[in-house]
Design a protein around this motif. Structure first.
Motif, PDB file in Angstrom:
ATOM      1  N   ALA A 100       0.826  -1.210   0.000  1.00 44.21           N
ATOM      2  CA  ALA A 100       0.000   0.000   0.000  1.00 44.21           C
ATOM      3  C   ALA A 100       0.858   1.257   0.000  1.00 44.21           C
ATOM      4  N   TYR A 101       2.000   1.189   0.676  1.00 51.55           N
ATOM      5  CA  TYR A 101       2.848   2.380   0.760  1.00 51.55           C
ATOM      6  C   TYR A 101       3.374   2.756  -0.621  1.00 51.55           C
ATOM      7  N   ALA A 116       0.613   4.196  -2.749  1.00 52.81           N
ATOM      8  CA  ALA A 116       0.335   5.592  -2.396  1.00 52.81           C
ATOM      9  C   ALA A 116       1.406   6.516  -2.976  1.00 52.81           C
ATOM     10  N   ASP A 117       2.673   6.106  -2.863  1.00 54.70           N
ATOM     11  CA  ASP A 117       3.773   6.923  -3.394  1.00 54.70           C
ATOM     12  C   ASP A 117       3.641   7.109  -4.908  1.00 54.70           C
ATOM     13  N   LEU A 158       0.915   9.493  -5.789  1.00 59.54           N
ATOM     14  CA  LEU A 158       1.332  10.888  -5.588  1.00 59.54           C
ATOM     15  C   LEU A 158       2.240  11.359  -6.722  1.00 59.54           C
ATOM     16  N   ILE A 159       3.152  10.483  -7.126  1.00 59.22           N
ATOM     17  CA  ILE A 159       4.072  10.852  -8.215  1.00 59.22           C
ATOM     18  C   ILE A 159       3.272  11.093  -9.502  1.00 59.22           C
ATOM     19  N   LEU A 211      -8.001  14.184  -4.690  1.00 60.92           N
ATOM     20  CA  LEU A 211      -6.997  13.421  -3.948  1.00 60.92           C
ATOM     21  C   LEU A 211      -7.615  12.913  -2.659  1.00 60.92           C
ATOM     22  N   THR A 212      -7.018  11.875  -2.113  1.00 61.85           N
ATOM     23  CA  THR A 212      -7.520  11.369  -0.842  1.00 61.85           C
ATOM     24  C   THR A 212      -6.949  12.213   0.286  1.00 61.85           C
ATOM     25  N   THR A 213      -7.585  12.146   1.441  1.00 63.50           N
ATOM     26  CA  THR A 213      -7.059  12.897   2.592  1.00 63.50           C
ATOM     27  C   THR A 213      -5.707  12.346   3.010  1.00 63.50           C
ATOM     28  N   ASP A 214      -5.457  11.051   2.747  1.00 66.27           N
ATOM     29  CA  ASP A 214      -4.124  10.507   3.046  1.00 66.27           C
ATOM     30  C   ASP A 214      -3.087  11.227   2.207  1.00 66.27           C
ATOM     31  N   GLN A 215      -3.466  11.545   0.963  1.00 64.17           N
ATOM     32  CA  GLN A 215      -2.510  12.205   0.075  1.00 64.17           C
ATOM     33  C   GLN A 215      -2.291  13.663   0.446  1.00 64.17           C
ATOM     34  N   THR A 216      -3.211  14.214   1.230  1.00 66.63           N
ATOM     35  CA  THR A 216      -3.045  15.619   1.585  1.00 66.63           C
ATOM     36  C   THR A 216      -2.638  15.785   3.041  1.00 66.63           C
ATOM     37  N   SER A 217      -2.387  14.693   3.722  1.00 67.64           N
ATOM     38  CA  SER A 217      -2.196  14.800   5.163  1.00 67.64           C
ATOM     39  C   SER A 217      -0.855  15.382   5.522  1.00 67.64           C
ATOM     40  N   GLY A 218      -0.884  16.063   6.651  1.00 69.68           N
ATOM     41  CA  GLY A 218       0.346  16.634   7.165  1.00 69.68           C
ATOM     42  C   GLY A 218       0.825  15.852   8.334  1.00 69.68           C
ATOM     43  N   HIS A 235       4.628  -0.685   6.410  1.00 63.79           N
ATOM     44  CA  HIS A 235       4.835   0.758   6.321  1.00 63.79           C
ATOM     45  C   HIS A 235       3.498   1.412   5.980  1.00 63.79           C
ATOM     46  N   PRO A 248       1.054   4.271   4.729  1.00 61.57           N
ATOM     47  CA  PRO A 248       1.109   5.510   3.930  1.00 61.57           C
ATOM     48  C   PRO A 248       0.445   6.673   4.660  1.00 61.57           C
ATOM     49  N   LEU A 305       6.861  17.342   6.900  1.00 66.52           N
ATOM     50  CA  LEU A 305       6.014  18.494   6.625  1.00 66.52           C
ATOM     51  C   LEU A 305       6.036  19.468   7.789  1.00 66.52           C
ATOM     52  N   ILE A 306       6.079  18.918   8.978  1.00 70.64           N
ATOM     53  CA  ILE A 306       5.931  19.750  10.160  1.00 70.64           C
ATOM     54  C   ILE A 306       7.105  19.473  11.090  1.00 70.64           C
ATOM     55  N   GLU A 336     -12.596   9.796   2.144  1.00 72.39           N
ATOM     56  CA  GLU A 336     -13.285   9.362   0.916  1.00 72.39           C
ATOM     57  C   GLU A 336     -14.125   8.121   1.182  1.00 72.39           C
ATOM     58  N   ASP A 372      -4.147  19.841  14.501  1.00 77.84           N
ATOM     59  CA  ASP A 372      -4.384  19.313  13.144  1.00 77.84           C
ATOM     60  C   ASP A 372      -5.618  18.412  13.156  1.00 77.84           C
ATOM     61  N   ARG A 387      -8.910  17.225  11.906  1.00 80.18           N
ATOM     62  CA  ARG A 387      -9.634  17.298  10.636  1.00 80.18           C
ATOM     63  C   ARG A 387      -9.987  15.891  10.167  1.00 80.18           C
ATOM     64  N   PRO A 393       7.218  12.167  -2.088  1.00 83.33           N
ATOM     65  CA  PRO A 393       6.423  12.983  -3.019  1.00 83.33           C
ATOM     66  C   PRO A 393       5.328  13.781  -2.346  1.00 83.33           C
ATOM     67  N   ILE A 394       4.886  13.346  -1.151  1.00 85.97           N
ATOM     68  CA  ILE A 394       3.818  14.108  -0.494  1.00 85.97           C
ATOM     69  C   ILE A 394       4.280  15.524  -0.157  1.00 85.97           C
TER      70      ILE A 394
END
Lengths: 158, 359
Positions: A27-28, A31-32, A35-36, A151-158, B45, B47, B78-79, B131, B221, B223, B325-326
């Motif tokens: 899955a990792y 996801a990568d 994103l690419i 995009l999914t929220t996983d893809q936008t997560s911080g 791992h 994601p 990121l943070i 989603e 954070d 959300r 890439p994120i």
């Protein structure tokens, strides 16, 4: 004729989506790769539009900076605006156009701050110029917006 | 002829895979700190969660088998966050009865995994994806989400003992301190000038909010995407406490309602509920009545803070600290969107399509 620029990048993204993601081991990695692929889509858009965006932006920001310089004639900021606008870009490469854009936007940030102070003090010209700057920012932000699939929220997560 | 798997080849020639190294280091740690003879297995791992490298694994002995989550400090993220603050905030929230993964170990000794890490209990059977929210449970998830956020706001961070790990602040200064922090991040990390961000910073300085109604634990954070829920819509765990701090509870509310989190469903806050309903649940959970004028300031701040996070991630990616890439995607796409949101909020000629009635 071989595919160029945005078209070639789009084909690389398709290759990842259609051939590599289905073979990804976990899955990792999926996801990568997702994103690419999304990034490649954005790079393709920039490949096609970057020069147009940067030149259009410069054409739109110049009158604003000229008016700011005229209203603040004699100031250090006005001198720097005039000096910067008098320069031509070193070349039409994106890197050179970007450097020119950075220089003019830095001046616009300073000019905007000064215009706000004048507007708060009641200067009508400053209120009009402040509105013009915001119209520029609205138009520029809209022009720079990327067209992407959700995009999914996983893809936008911080 | 049987092909030798890559990880076996690496082990044979002494170049262990990341997973193999982690498994070995974790097993040594578990043997020493959890149960003698314990081993780590089934490492996956996970994601997402770009601020920490996250792995799910089983801690195993003869008599016990327990799911755990490993969070490792990245070289860049990121943070830029403090692992100790995150761990202590999770621990405090868990002890207060909120649904939070049980914090098990905070390890700053580099001998186990070469980097600091924390371990928490796995919360099984859940997912985080907005989603995948079950359509029939949107209201249920939304009610819990904002009630829980209200309950976080109701906590007293000093009484929870968080005063020794979080910067001191006050109801009168917390807003400007947060603004100073993020304005500084933007100034230091910007690869290019951001006139929209700078205009927002000036607007926020010229229109300071009233003092916070109380000093609260701010998640930082909160959300959709940062909590675990079951298929029946029950929220089981609030995640990602790495930006927790003390401050105005409106900061969390504004962040949770930011238009970025409902980009594809603008009428539903966090893809779950109309904004007014979300605020009603938050008020019920927190016991706080929303001050609309103060909230307006925190809305603009939330978009600026987002911009700060994305600008910072661009800088990390650009200087090669991480090729994740994120970081690049956040830097490009999310910067783009938060600039659109700020322009919508602040431009005199804007139709304000992102400003929703919240009361």
């Amino acid at each position: 004729m071989i595919p160029r620029g945005a078209e070639a990048i789009g084909r690389l993204a398709q290759r990842i989506t259609n051939d590599l993601i289905p073979k990804a081991p976990d899955a990792y990695t999926i996801a990568d790769l997702g994103l690419i692929t999304a990034l490649l889509g954005m790079i393709a858009q920039d490949f096609d539009r970057a020069a147009d965006l940067l030149v259009s932006q410069h054409e739109a920001v110049c009158p604003i900076l000229r008016e700011a310089a005229a209203r603040m004639a004699g100031s250090d900021l006005a001198s720097r605006i005039e000096a910067t606008l008098a320069q031509a870009p070193t070349s039409l490469r994106i890197s050179d156009l970007s450097a020119r854009s950075d220089a003019t936007l830095r001046l616009m940030i300073e000019a905007h701050a000064a215009v706000e102070v004048a507007a708060d003090a009641g200067a009508n010209w400053a209120k009009r110029l402040d509105e013009a700057i915001w119209r520029f920012l609205e138009a520029q932000t809209a022009a720079e917006a990327y067209q992407v699939a959700p995009l999914t929220t996983d893809q936008t997560s911080g | 002829m049987r092909r030798q798997p890559y990880n076996e080849i690496w082990e044979t020639i002494g170049l262990d895979s990341r997973e193999t190294k982690l498994r070995a280091g974790l097993s040594r740690f578990l043997d020493s700190h959890w149960r003698p003879g314990a081993e780590a297995s089934e490492l996956v791992h996970v994601p997402g969660g770009a601020s920490r490298e996250t792995w799910r694994f089983k801690a195993r002995t003869d008599g016990e088998d327990r799911g755990m989550i490993l969070r490792i400090d990245p070289e860049t993220s990121l943070i830029d966050t403090d692992r100790r603050t995150e761990y202590r905030a999770m621990e405090a929230a868990f002890k207060s009865g909120l649904p939070v993964p049980e914090a098990l170990y905070l390890v700053e000794d580099l001998r186990w995994l070469d980097r600091p890490f924390s371990i928490s209990a796995e919360v099984p059977g859940c997912q985080t994806s907005a989603e995948a929210f079950p359509p029939q449970h949107l209201g249920k998830i939304g009610q819990q989400k904002w009630t829980l956020l209200g309950q976080i706001a109701a906590l007293d961070p000093i009484a929870l003992g968080l005063g020794d790990v979080m910067p001191a602040t006050s109801v009168g200064t917390c807003a400007m301190e947060q603004l100073d922090y993020w304005a500084n991040v933007i100034d230091e990390d910007s690869l290019h000038p951001y006139p929209v961000a700078q205009a927002a910073i000036r607007w926020l300085r010229r229109h300071p909010p009233p003092p916070a109604q109380k000093l609260a634990l701010v998640h930082g954070d909160f959300r959709s995407g940062n909590f675990l829920y079951l298929p029946d819509g029950e929220i089981r765990a609030i995640l990602d406490w790495e930006m927790a701090h003390m401050g105005d509870p409106l900061e969390d509310l504004a962040w949770s309602l930011d238009p970025l989190w409902s980009w594809v469903t603008p009428g539903l806050a966090g893809r779950l509920l109309p904004h007014k309903e979300a605020v009603r649940h938050w008020e019920a959970g927190s016991g706080i009545t929303l001050d609309i004028e103060a909230f307006r300031w925190w809305q603009v701040f939330a978009a600026l803070k987002g911009l700060g996070i994305w600008i910072s991630s661009s800088e990390d990616f650009h200087f090669g600290g991480s090729q994740t890439p994120i970081l690049a995607l956040a830097g490009w796409l999310m910067t783009d969107r938060h600039q659109q949101i700020l322009v919508d909020y602040l431009s005199p000629s804007s139709p304000h399509r992102y400003l929703r009635d919240v009361k």
